[in-house]
Design a protein around this motif. Sequence first.
Motif, short mmCIF file in Angstrom:
data_model
loop_
_atom_site.label_atom_id
_atom_site.label_comp_id
_atom_site.label_asym_id
_atom_site.label_seq_id
_atom_site.Cartn_x
_atom_site.Cartn_y
_atom_site.Cartn_z
N TYR A 1 7.25 -2.22 1.79
CA TYR A 1 6.13 -2.60 0.93
C TYR A 1 5.05 -3.30 1.73
O TYR A 1 3.86 -3.00 1.59
CB TYR A 1 6.61 -3.50 -0.20
CG TYR A 1 5.47 -4.15 -0.95
CD1 TYR A 1 4.72 -3.41 -1.86
CD2 TYR A 1 5.11 -5.47 -0.70
CE1 TYR A 1 3.65 -3.99 -2.52
CE2 TYR A 1 4.04 -6.04 -1.35
CZ TYR A 1 3.32 -5.31 -2.26
OH TYR A 1 2.26 -5.88 -2.91
N ASP B 1 -3.74 2.42 3.61
CA ASP B 1 -4.31 3.73 3.97
C ASP B 1 -5.42 3.64 5.01
O ASP B 1 -6.42 4.32 4.93
CB ASP B 1 -4.82 4.46 2.71
CG ASP B 1 -3.70 4.87 1.79
OD1 ASP B 1 -2.61 5.21 2.30
OD2 ASP B 1 -3.89 4.85 0.57
N GLN C 1 3.07 -0.88 3.98
CA GLN C 1 2.15 -0.04 3.20
C GLN C 1 1.00 -0.86 2.65
O GLN C 1 -0.16 -0.47 2.75
CB GLN C 1 2.90 0.64 2.06
CG GLN C 1 2.02 1.53 1.22
CD GLN C 1 2.80 2.18 0.08
OE1 GLN C 1 3.99 1.97 -0.07
NE2 GLN C 1 2.12 2.97 -0.71
N ARG C 2 1.29 -2.00 2.08
CA ARG C 2 0.26 -2.85 1.46
C ARG C 2 -0.74 -3.37 2.49
O ARG C 2 -1.94 -3.37 2.26
CB ARG C 2 0.95 -4.02 0.76
CG ARG C 2 0.01 -5.12 0.29
CD ARG C 2 -0.82 -4.68 -0.90
NE ARG C 2 -1.55 -5.77 -1.47
CZ ARG C 2 -2.76 -6.17 -1.05
NH1 ARG C 2 -3.35 -5.57 -0.06
NH2 ARG C 2 -3.37 -7.17 -1.65
N TRP D 1 -1.40 -2.10 5.52
CA TRP D 1 -2.14 -1.01 6.16
C TRP D 1 -3.20 -0.47 5.21
O TRP D 1 -4.31 -0.16 5.58
CB TRP D 1 -1.19 0.09 6.60
CG TRP D 1 -1.86 1.29 7.16
CD1 TRP D 1 -1.81 2.56 6.66
CD2 TRP D 1 -2.69 1.38 8.33
NE1 TRP D 1 -2.53 3.42 7.44
CE2 TRP D 1 -3.09 2.72 8.47
CE3 TRP D 1 -3.13 0.46 9.26
CZ2 TRP D 1 -3.90 3.15 9.50
CZ3 TRP D 1 -3.94 0.87 10.29
CH2 TRP D 1 -4.31 2.21 10.40
#
Length: 125
Positions: A39, A47, A42-43, A45
């Motif tokens: 998590y 996108d 992903q959070r 970075w």
Amino acid sequence: MTERTITRWRTARQRPLPANLKKIDQAFWACRRHNLVGYYKQRLWDDGRGTRIEIYPVDQQHVAPNRRRDLNIRTINVRTDWRRVVDAWNSGDQQALDDAWDSIADSLGSDHGAYRHVSHIGFGI
């Protein structure tokens, strides 16, 4: 622990010994950390957009007044080093965490040395 012992704990018929409470606490935090790694990566970075962070300087109240620096909260957008930071945090590798932080601090410009040691980092939304 046996299933019978755990059932007694859950139904409050028995309390875990302090040594077992410590083991339960350690297991909880190990599982929580393991579950948060993906998590966080992903959070942070986001996108490729990175994450805006606030960097709070270390409390200087114990520094001699003539040695204190006027340090402000800094806000930057970090797009790169989060994977390294999260992996180092997850593995408990303090040296790797320090190295990853140093590369982030370098992006602060000419005053980067003042933020080698910080009190905490806040993630903006």
